[in-house]
Design a protein around this motif. Structure first.
Motif, PDB file in Angstrom:
ATOM      1  N   GLU A 270      20.568 -28.122  44.342  1.00 55.48           N
ATOM      2  CA  GLU A 270      19.774 -29.269  43.866  1.00 55.48           C
ATOM      3  C   GLU A 270      18.543 -29.474  44.750  1.00 55.48           C
ATOM      4  O   GLU A 270      17.454 -29.790  44.279  1.00 55.48           O
ATOM      5  N   ASP A 273      15.915 -26.939  43.863  1.00 55.27           N
ATOM      6  CA  ASP A 273      15.227 -27.309  42.622  1.00 55.27           C
ATOM      7  C   ASP A 273      14.228 -28.440  42.889  1.00 55.27           C
ATOM      8  O   ASP A 273      13.113 -28.430  42.371  1.00 55.27           O
ATOM      9  N   TYR A 274      14.651 -29.384  43.735  1.00 60.23           N
ATOM     10  CA  TYR A 274      13.754 -30.497  44.074  1.00 60.23           C
ATOM     11  C   TYR A 274      12.516 -29.961  44.804  1.00 60.23           C
ATOM     12  O   TYR A 274      11.377 -30.345  44.500  1.00 60.23           O
ATOM     13  N   LYS A 276      11.147 -27.128  44.583  1.00 59.91           N
ATOM     14  CA  LYS A 276      10.226 -26.420  43.675  1.00 59.91           C
ATOM     15  C   LYS A 276       9.354 -27.415  42.906  1.00 59.91           C
ATOM     16  O   LYS A 276       8.174 -27.157  42.651  1.00 59.91           O
ATOM     17  N   THR A 277       9.951 -28.553  42.540  1.00 59.29           N
ATOM     18  CA  THR A 277       9.164 -29.572  41.833  1.00 59.29           C
ATOM     19  C   THR A 277       8.106 -30.152  42.770  1.00 59.29           C
ATOM     20  O   THR A 277       6.936 -30.314  42.404  1.00 59.29           O
ATOM     21  N   GLU A 278       8.530 -30.432  43.997  1.00 61.58           N
ATOM     22  CA  GLU A 278       7.610 -30.998  44.992  1.00 61.58           C
ATOM     23  C   GLU A 278       6.484 -29.991  45.293  1.00 61.58           C
ATOM     24  O   GLU A 278       5.339 -30.369  45.525  1.00 61.58           O
ATOM     25  N   ARG A 279       6.846 -28.707  45.259  1.00 59.29           N
ATOM     26  CA  ARG A 279       5.845 -27.654  45.506  1.00 59.29           C
ATOM     27  C   ARG A 279       4.710 -27.733  44.483  1.00 59.29           C
ATOM     28  O   ARG A 279       3.534 -27.614  44.835  1.00 59.29           O
ATOM     29  N   GLU A 280       5.087 -27.981  43.220  1.00 52.63           N
ATOM     30  CA  GLU A 280       4.066 -28.061  42.164  1.00 52.63           C
ATOM     31  C   GLU A 280       3.163 -29.279  42.385  1.00 52.63           C
ATOM     32  O   GLU A 280       1.953 -29.204  42.241  1.00 52.63           O
ATOM     33  N   ARG A 281       3.804 -30.406  42.771  1.00 51.65           N
ATOM     34  CA  ARG A 281       3.028 -31.639  42.998  1.00 51.65           C
ATOM     35  C   ARG A 281       2.029 -31.433  44.148  1.00 51.65           C
ATOM     36  O   ARG A 281       0.847 -31.717  44.046  1.00 51.65           O
ATOM     37  N   LYS A 284      -0.898 -29.228  43.276  1.00 51.47           N
ATOM     38  CA  LYS A 284      -1.924 -29.955  42.495  1.00 51.47           C
ATOM     39  C   LYS A 284      -2.765 -30.834  43.411  1.00 51.47           C
ATOM     40  O   LYS A 284      -3.985 -30.859  43.311  1.00 51.47           O
ATOM     41  N   LYS A 346       8.562 -35.761  50.526  1.00 58.98           N
ATOM     42  CA  LYS A 346       7.440 -36.291  49.747  1.00 58.98           C
ATOM     43  C   LYS A 346       6.487 -37.078  50.660  1.00 58.98           C
ATOM     44  O   LYS A 346       5.266 -36.932  50.591  1.00 58.98           O
TER      45      LYS A 346
END
Ligand SMILES: Cc1ncc(COP(=O)(O)O)c(C=O)c1O
Length: 366
Positions: A270, A273-274, A276-281, A284, A346
């Motif tokens: 988990e 996966d988190y 990877k999401t933070e990586r995208e943010r 950007k 974050k």
């Protein structure tokens, strides 16, 4: 007495591996370290609880199981790979040193791709081998033709770091397979960061008897301070590796921690996966800062370039003044003015983004 005369010249010539920038002397100041790709997203208390429960299983008065047997058994069960295919060490750095001591002697030609993890070169020097550098393409992918051609020329060992540090990309799967199929030496694929990537080469272990895959518990499992890394390879290679090591190379606590941590894989998955999401943010947000170019990442860090109005070294130093440590990679080939930052929590990432904006705006440079 001149001690140097007792030391081989190649040892005297070595520049010690320095981490001074990552461990600042001014300890009264609180720094957020985003330079060593540690995992700051897994919760410290969660890990500490796992370690505490592991402690109940051990008797520190006794020597640990030889060759990390308990950890090897747990990894074998977790990956469904036979125990005879696993060699474990006190961190992957330790396994890398073992590999180097087994396979490299004076004059052994060892190919590494550039730019990559610095410790490969360091160990080649330590063992008096000959480094054969092969440059990545401008897009950080492997130059297959060149790699194979250079390797034809007496190269015994090839280190491939995939996903690669510091570029952050996992090499094209087909290219890696082509190298494994065509190179006659030993290929060592360092998958320290593959939990954050797109694939693992472990599936090819039965196909290539000259493949060594390396894994670490320092990144996806947040255990950099506990020190556990391992290799997967055919039994022949593992048996030879065992000749090179004393039997108590992995302490009892680390062995039990591996067992406990793998039982809790769901938590770590988990987290991955988190991340990877933070990586995208984060990507950007970095891209939103003018003058910053961000590179794709299959890892727990991001490589970015700043345009020439500020140097990467200057930027690193200004961030440090603000309590944040990231890694200047600007002196490496292909990476002029590049910096590497670990993906933190974050809050840490947001602080870094804000600091970057402040520095670049105040400077009026970008
Ligand atoms: C590519 C790569 N390989 C190996 C290591 C060493 O891992 P360990 O902490 O298990 O010694 C690192 C550490 O950062 C790394 O980046």
């Amino acid at each position: 007495m001149k001690i140097e005369k007792f030391v081989p010249k190649h040892i005297l010539d070595i520049t010690p591996y320095s981490l001074d920038a990552d461990f600042p002397k001014n300890l009264s100041k609180k720094y957020t370290r985003l330079s060593l790709n540690e995992n700051l997203i897994v919760e410290r208390d969660f890990i500490l609880n796992l370690i505490s429960s592991s402690l109940n299983e051990i008797d520190p008065r006794l020597y640990p199981e030889p060759h990390g047997k308990i950890a090897v058994r747990a990894i074998s069960k977790f990956l469904n790979i036979d125990e005879s295919n696993i060699f474990i060490g006190n961190g992957l750095d330790d396994v890398l040193e073992r590999i180097s001591r087994v396979f490299i002697t004076t004059g052994t030609k060892v190919a590494i791709i550039e730019p990559t993890f610095a410790i490969y070169s360091y160990y080649i020097e330590l063992c008096n081998g000959v480094k054969v550098p092969i440059m990545l393409k401008d897009n950080f992918e492997l130059d297959i033709d060149r790699t194979l051609k250079v390797c034809e020329n007496g190269v015994k060992l090839l280190f491939l770091c995939s996903p690669n540090s510091p570029t952050g990309n996992q090499f094209d799967e087909k290219d890696v397979n082509e190298i494994l199929s065509k190179f006659n030496g030993i290929t060592i694929i360092d998958e320290t960061y593959s939990d954050f990537g797109r694939y693992s080469v472990c599936k090819w272990l039965d196909d290539f008897e000259n493949l060594i895959v390396l894994k670490s518990f320092s990144k996806a499992y947040g255990l950099a301070g506990v020190r556990i890394g391992y290799m997967l390879a055919n039994k022949n290679i593992v048996d030879i590796m065992k000749k090179s090591v004393h039997p108590f190379n992995v302490n009892s606590i680390s062995q039990r921690v591996v067992e406990t941590v793998l039982e809790k894989y769901k938590y770590f998955k988990e987290n991955i996966d988190y991340l990877k999401t933070e990586r995208e943010r984060l990507k950007k947000d970095l891209q939103g800062i003018s003058g910053v170019t961000v590179y794709p990442s299959d890892t727990n860090f991001i490589l970015f370039r700043v345009d020439k109005r500020i140097t990467s070294l200057e930027l690193q130093s200004k961030l440090k003044d603000m309590g944040m440590i990231i890694k200047d990679r600007g002196t490496l080939p292909l990476l002029e003015n590049c910096l590497r930052m670990t993906i933190g929590t974050k809050a840490m990432n947001s602080n870094l983004i804000n600091a970057l904006k402040t520095i670049l705006e105040i400077n009026g440079k970008i």
